[in-house]
Design an enzyme around this catalytic site. Structure first.
Site: not given
Ligand code: AMP
Length: 116
Positions: A32-33, A90, A98-99, A103, A105
């Protein structure tokens, strides 16, 4: 509807880089970034699904099992089986997703506080 322009779709198309932990034909795991623990890895299946519900609905049994088996491979690679870890997925607005590509974590390396 699956958004082809979400950031994990771009990672899967190699349009943006990631720090890979494990990859096979079904799944990709990367750091994770913005880590929320000393070890914070994300695991995604390569199939285009928005969240865990969509993954369960649409993924064939072989690939679903393969994805979950990959989690164990990553746990072994990170060497956190004995110390413990937390897996979170999530989902949707109330889940804080968010994405919009399914996925998990994997949080480890220290005692993970409260629910995230
Ligand atoms: P969520 O809130 O469960 O959708 O988590 C999305 C996660 O993706 C967050 O923890 C971000 O820090 C992570 N994230 C977003 N962009 C990137 C990226 N380019 N590379 C790695 N992790 C990312």
């Amino acid at each position: 509807m699956y958004d082809e322009n979400n950031i994990f779709a771009k990672i899967l198309r190699n349009e943006i880089p990631c720090e890979k932990v494990y990859e096979d034909e079904v799944s990709l795991f990367f750091y994770d970034i913005n880590p929320q623990a000393s070890i914070h890895v994300l695991g995604i299946p390569k199939v285009k699904v928005t969240d865990i519900y969509d993954f369960i609905e649409k993924t064939n049994e072989k690939d679903a099992l393969s994805f979950f088996k990959s989690i164990n491979k990553v746990i072994d690679k990170l060497n956190v089986k004995n110390s413990g870890f937390r897996i979170i997925s999530n989902t949707g607005e109330n889940g804080g997703q968010e994405v919009p590509h399914f996925h998990v974590h994997i949080l480890a390396g220290e005692k993970i506080g409260g629910l995230r």
